[in-house]
Write a protein that holds these residues in place. Structure first.
Motif, PDB file in Angstrom:
ATOM      1  N   VAL A 149       0.871  -1.180   0.000  1.00  0.00           N
ATOM      2  CA  VAL A 149       0.000   0.000   0.000  1.00  0.00           C
ATOM      3  C   VAL A 149       0.906   1.227   0.000  1.00  0.00           C
ATOM      4  N   ARG A 150       0.587   2.232  -0.831  1.00  0.00           N
ATOM      5  CA  ARG A 150       1.431   3.415  -0.893  1.00  0.00           C
ATOM      6  C   ARG A 150       0.565   4.587  -1.336  1.00  0.00           C
ATOM      7  N   GLY A 151       1.146   5.773  -1.252  1.00  0.00           N
ATOM      8  CA  GLY A 151       0.343   6.976  -1.501  1.00  0.00           C
ATOM      9  C   GLY A 151      -0.026   7.579  -0.156  1.00  0.00           C
ATOM     10  N   ALA A 152       0.195   8.860   0.025  1.00  0.00           N
ATOM     11  CA  ALA A 152       0.058   9.466   1.349  1.00  0.00           C
ATOM     12  C   ALA A 152      -1.267   9.161   2.041  1.00  0.00           C
ATOM     13  N   PRO A 153      -2.430   9.424   1.415  1.00  0.00           N
ATOM     14  CA  PRO A 153      -3.679   9.144   2.135  1.00  0.00           C
ATOM     15  C   PRO A 153      -3.866   7.670   2.463  1.00  0.00           C
ATOM     16  N   LEU A 154      -3.477   6.787   1.544  1.00  0.00           N
ATOM     17  CA  LEU A 154      -3.636   5.355   1.809  1.00  0.00           C
ATOM     18  C   LEU A 154      -2.695   4.887   2.901  1.00  0.00           C
ATOM     19  N   ILE A 155      -1.490   5.446   2.946  1.00  0.00           N
ATOM     20  CA  ILE A 155      -0.556   5.129   4.030  1.00  0.00           C
ATOM     21  C   ILE A 155      -1.186   5.492   5.375  1.00  0.00           C
ATOM     22  N   GLY A 156      -1.852   6.638   5.438  1.00  0.00           N
ATOM     23  CA  GLY A 156      -2.531   7.036   6.674  1.00  0.00           C
ATOM     24  C   GLY A 156      -3.638   6.061   7.038  1.00  0.00           C
ATOM     25  N   ASN A 163       8.251   3.196 -10.937  1.00  0.00           N
ATOM     26  CA  ASN A 163       7.300   3.181 -12.057  1.00  0.00           C
ATOM     27  C   ASN A 163       5.842   3.220 -11.628  1.00  0.00           C
ATOM     28  N   GLN A 164       5.543   4.037 -10.632  1.00  0.00           N
ATOM     29  CA  GLN A 164       4.143   4.141 -10.209  1.00  0.00           C
ATOM     30  C   GLN A 164       3.254   4.670 -11.345  1.00  0.00           C
ATOM     31  N   GLY A 165       3.834   5.504 -12.216  1.00  0.00           N
ATOM     32  CA  GLY A 165       3.035   6.005 -13.333  1.00  0.00           C
ATOM     33  C   GLY A 165       2.738   4.919 -14.345  1.00  0.00           C
ATOM     34  N   HIS A 173       2.561  13.018 -12.773  1.00  0.00           N
ATOM     35  CA  HIS A 173       3.798  12.330 -12.360  1.00  0.00           C
ATOM     36  C   HIS A 173       3.470  11.405 -11.200  1.00  0.00           C
ATOM     37  N   CYS A 174       4.009  10.207 -11.251  1.00  0.00           N
ATOM     38  CA  CYS A 174       3.775   9.186 -10.238  1.00  0.00           C
ATOM     39  C   CYS A 174       2.317   8.730 -10.263  1.00  0.00           C
ATOM     40  N   ASN A 175       1.839   8.257  -9.115  1.00  0.00           N
ATOM     41  CA  ASN A 175       0.430   7.844  -9.049  1.00  0.00           C
ATOM     42  C   ASN A 175      -0.212   8.567  -7.890  1.00  0.00           C
ATOM     43  N   ALA A 176      -1.149   9.429  -8.232  1.00  0.00           N
ATOM     44  CA  ALA A 176      -1.965  10.103  -7.216  1.00  0.00           C
ATOM     45  C   ALA A 176      -3.422   9.881  -7.603  1.00  0.00           C
ATOM     46  N   LEU A 233      -5.589   4.584  -6.401  1.00  0.00           N
ATOM     47  CA  LEU A 233      -4.696   3.623  -5.744  1.00  0.00           C
ATOM     48  C   LEU A 233      -3.837   4.284  -4.658  1.00  0.00           C
ATOM     49  N   ALA A 234      -3.684   5.578  -4.704  1.00  0.00           N
ATOM     50  CA  ALA A 234      -2.869   6.269  -3.699  1.00  0.00           C
ATOM     51  C   ALA A 234      -3.705   6.734  -2.512  1.00  0.00           C
ATOM     52  N   THR A 235      -5.011   6.506  -2.619  1.00  0.00           N
ATOM     53  CA  THR A 235      -5.935   6.971  -1.570  1.00  0.00           C
ATOM     54  C   THR A 235      -6.864   5.795  -1.250  1.00  0.00           C
ATOM     55  N   GLY A 267       0.002  14.818  -7.146  1.00  0.00           N
ATOM     56  CA  GLY A 267      -0.375  14.724  -5.735  1.00  0.00           C
ATOM     57  C   GLY A 267       0.716  15.332  -4.880  1.00  0.00           C
ATOM     58  N   THR A 268       0.655  15.064  -3.589  1.00  0.00           N
ATOM     59  CA  THR A 268       1.668  15.539  -2.654  1.00  0.00           C
ATOM     60  C   THR A 268       1.670  14.635  -1.436  1.00  0.00           C
ATOM     61  N   ASP A 269       2.818  14.480  -0.859  1.00  0.00           N
ATOM     62  CA  ASP A 269       2.930  13.667   0.351  1.00  0.00           C
ATOM     63  C   ASP A 269       3.022  14.520   1.597  1.00  0.00           C
ATOM     64  N   SER A 276       7.673   3.418   9.582  1.00  0.00           N
ATOM     65  CA  SER A 276       7.618   2.608   8.352  1.00  0.00           C
ATOM     66  C   SER A 276       8.022   3.423   7.125  1.00  0.00           C
ATOM     67  N   ARG A 277       7.599   4.703   7.059  1.00  0.00           N
ATOM     68  CA  ARG A 277       8.022   5.592   5.963  1.00  0.00           C
ATOM     69  C   ARG A 277       7.994   7.025   6.498  1.00  0.00           C
ATOM     70  N   PRO A 278       8.977   7.857   6.154  1.00  0.00           N
ATOM     71  CA  PRO A 278       9.150   9.139   6.856  1.00  0.00           C
ATOM     72  C   PRO A 278       8.514  10.364   6.202  1.00  0.00           C
TER      73      PRO A 278
HETATM   74  C1  LIG Z   1      -2.029  11.214  -3.197  1.00  0.00           C
HETATM   75  S1  LIG Z   1      -0.477  10.984  -2.521  1.00  0.00           S
HETATM   76  C2  LIG Z   1       0.326  10.128  -3.815  1.00  0.00           C
HETATM   77  C3  LIG Z   1       1.794  10.333  -3.736  1.00  0.00           C
HETATM   78  O1  LIG Z   1       2.441   9.241  -3.071  1.00  0.00           O
HETATM   79  C4  LIG Z   1       3.437   8.737  -3.945  1.00  0.00           C
HETATM   80  O2  LIG Z   1       4.556   8.293  -3.284  1.00  0.00           O
HETATM   81  P1  LIG Z   1       4.720   6.697  -3.018  1.00  0.00           P
HETATM   82  O3  LIG Z   1       4.207   5.986  -4.246  1.00  0.00           O
HETATM   83  O4  LIG Z   1       6.203   6.548  -2.790  1.00  0.00           O
HETATM   84  O5  LIG Z   1       3.911   6.410  -1.787  1.00  0.00           O
HETATM   85  C5  LIG Z   1       3.772   9.902  -4.836  1.00  0.00           C
HETATM   86  O6  LIG Z   1       4.559  10.872  -4.202  1.00  0.00           O
HETATM   87  C6  LIG Z   1       2.386  10.406  -5.110  1.00  0.00           C
HETATM   88  O7  LIG Z   1       2.288  11.674  -5.657  1.00  0.00           O
END
Ligand SMILES: CSC[C@H]1O[C@H](OP(=O)(O)O)[C@H](O)[C@@H]1O
Length: 366
Positions: A52-59, A201-203, A162-165, A168-170, A241-243, A89-91
């Motif tokens: 699981v990754r992406g700031a909101p999903l990490i929360g 390669n999240q994108g 850029h990346c994945n927002a 899947l990130a939420t 997105g933004t972390d 787990s991630r900073p």
């Molecule tokens: C909506 S937050 C998504 C954000 O998280 C990604 O980082 P990671 O895949 O390492 O968790 C990336 O910065 C995305 O923009």
């Protein structure tokens, strides 16, 4: 969002009322696998290894990690141990600390016997709140998209992300992709340039998969192609997105975002950032100096995993033997390069005044 017609969120409570289930994002786009998280340690591993990754999903995952911990042992010692392990787990994504602080503040005053039920209820609330927040980010971003005039003579808007927002990130909808989904659903012709987003390669793996499943036209590009496309009027806006976003409007996002913002600024292309309130760190102003940047394994740069011609997953080494690799996971885009922030409360300038116009309760005078 839907996967082949079936509605999904990224994380949810299993039928047994204890196990937490999540889509394993390390296997997408080649395999769709749902993982069972049965312990707090399972949740920590899932966050750290980016199942699981992406700031909101990490929360959200961290919130459920606290619930799993309380289901195993609702003691004060476990509460503190779970908080610390999950926090480490991630900073970078501040949503992680936001969720853990929320759960600890809720659970610490409760008698241990009441902590399990309270934790699961709050984790579910955080998930529902995130899905609704992201839907509203989509609505606010749609209003902004409707005011854009396509550079393309055919009338189609071209976005670059850029990346994945995305969803899947939420928990659902996404942040940067929510406005794009809502524009597509509203019948606005829109196409997305998808940065592959090395090294994970999240994108290429996640954003492209999401957009394919929703039927949104898109083209995957090398990370370094975006500036060229902007120079040739092929990008109407960039959205990411933004972390972690500072109270001054600096935006910390996946490595390479800063370079996209520089190219956008140089070419007069609007640079938008979608974000929910838990991603705002009100305690800091200068993102470059104050946001901790995760340094991930060099192996993520030196090796790549993909599907072979016969459909098997394989990992290959892409560097010469003996070459070193560095892997900073994020960079900070200064507020001056951000055209606007798209939040669940509306659109604002990337500035303290802009953010306080939407979140007046965060004013230092409040
Ligand atoms: C909506 S937050 C998504 C954000 O998280 C990604 O980082 P990671 O895949 O390492 O968790 C990336 O910065 C995305 O923009």
């Amino acid at each position: 969002m839907k996967v082949d017609g079936t509605p999904y969120r990224t994380i949810w409570l299993g039928a047994d009322g204890t196990t937490v289930q999540a889509i394993d994002q390390t296997l997408l786009p080649h395999r769709f696998v749902v993982r069972d998280l049965r312990t707090m340690e399972d949740a920590e591993v899932a966050i750290r290894t980016m199942i699981v990754r992406g700031a909101p999903l990490i929360g959200a995952a961290a919130a459920y990690g606290m619930a799993l911990a309380m289901a195993a042992d609702p003691s004060d010692a476990m509460l503190e141990r779970a908080y610390r392990l999950l926090l480490d787990s991630r900073p970078t994504a501040v949503n992680l600390r936001w969720a853990l602080d929320d759960l600890r503040a809720l659970l610490a005053p409760l008698p241990p016997a009441r902590r399990r039920e309270a934790a699961y209820r709050r984790a579910a609330e955080i998930c529902d709140e995130d899905a609704e927040i992201c839907r509203r980010i989509g609505e606010n971003g749609l209003g902004l998209i409707r005011r854009l005039t396509p550079r393309d003579k055919g009338g189609r808007l071209n976005a670059l992300t850029h990346c994945n927002a995305g969803w899947l990130a939420t928990v659902d909808w996404g942040t940067a992709l929510a406005p794009i989904y809502q524009a597509h659903n509203a019948g606005i012709p829109i196409h997305v340039w998808v940065d592959e987003t090395r090294p994970r390669n999240q994108g290429a793996s996640l954003t492209a998969w999401e957009l394919s499943k929703h039927g949104v036209p898109h083209t995957v590009i090398a990370d370094n192609a975006g500036g060229h496309l902007m120079q040739h009027d092929q990008v109407d806006f960039v959205i990411t997105g933004t972390d972690r976003t500072t109270r001054g409007g600096d935006v910390c996002n996946k490595i390479g975002t800063y370079l996209k913002a520089l190219a956008a600024h140089d070419n007069g292309v609007p640079f938008y950032v979608g974000l929910p309130y838990p991603t705002i760190d009100w305690t800091i102003v200068d993102g470059v100096r104050e946001i901790p940047i995760e340094e991930r394994s060099a192996r993520e740069v030196s090796h790549m995993t993909g599907r072979t011609e016969d459909g098997e997953l394989a990992t290959v080494h892409v560097l010469p033997e003996g070459s070193n690799a560095a892997n900073p996971g994020f960079d900070v885009t200064p507020a001056r390069l951000v055209t606007a922030l798209i939040t669940e409360r509306g659109v604002c300038d990337a500035s303290e005044a802009g953010l306080l116009s939407l979140y007046p309760e965060q004013s230092r005078a409040a």
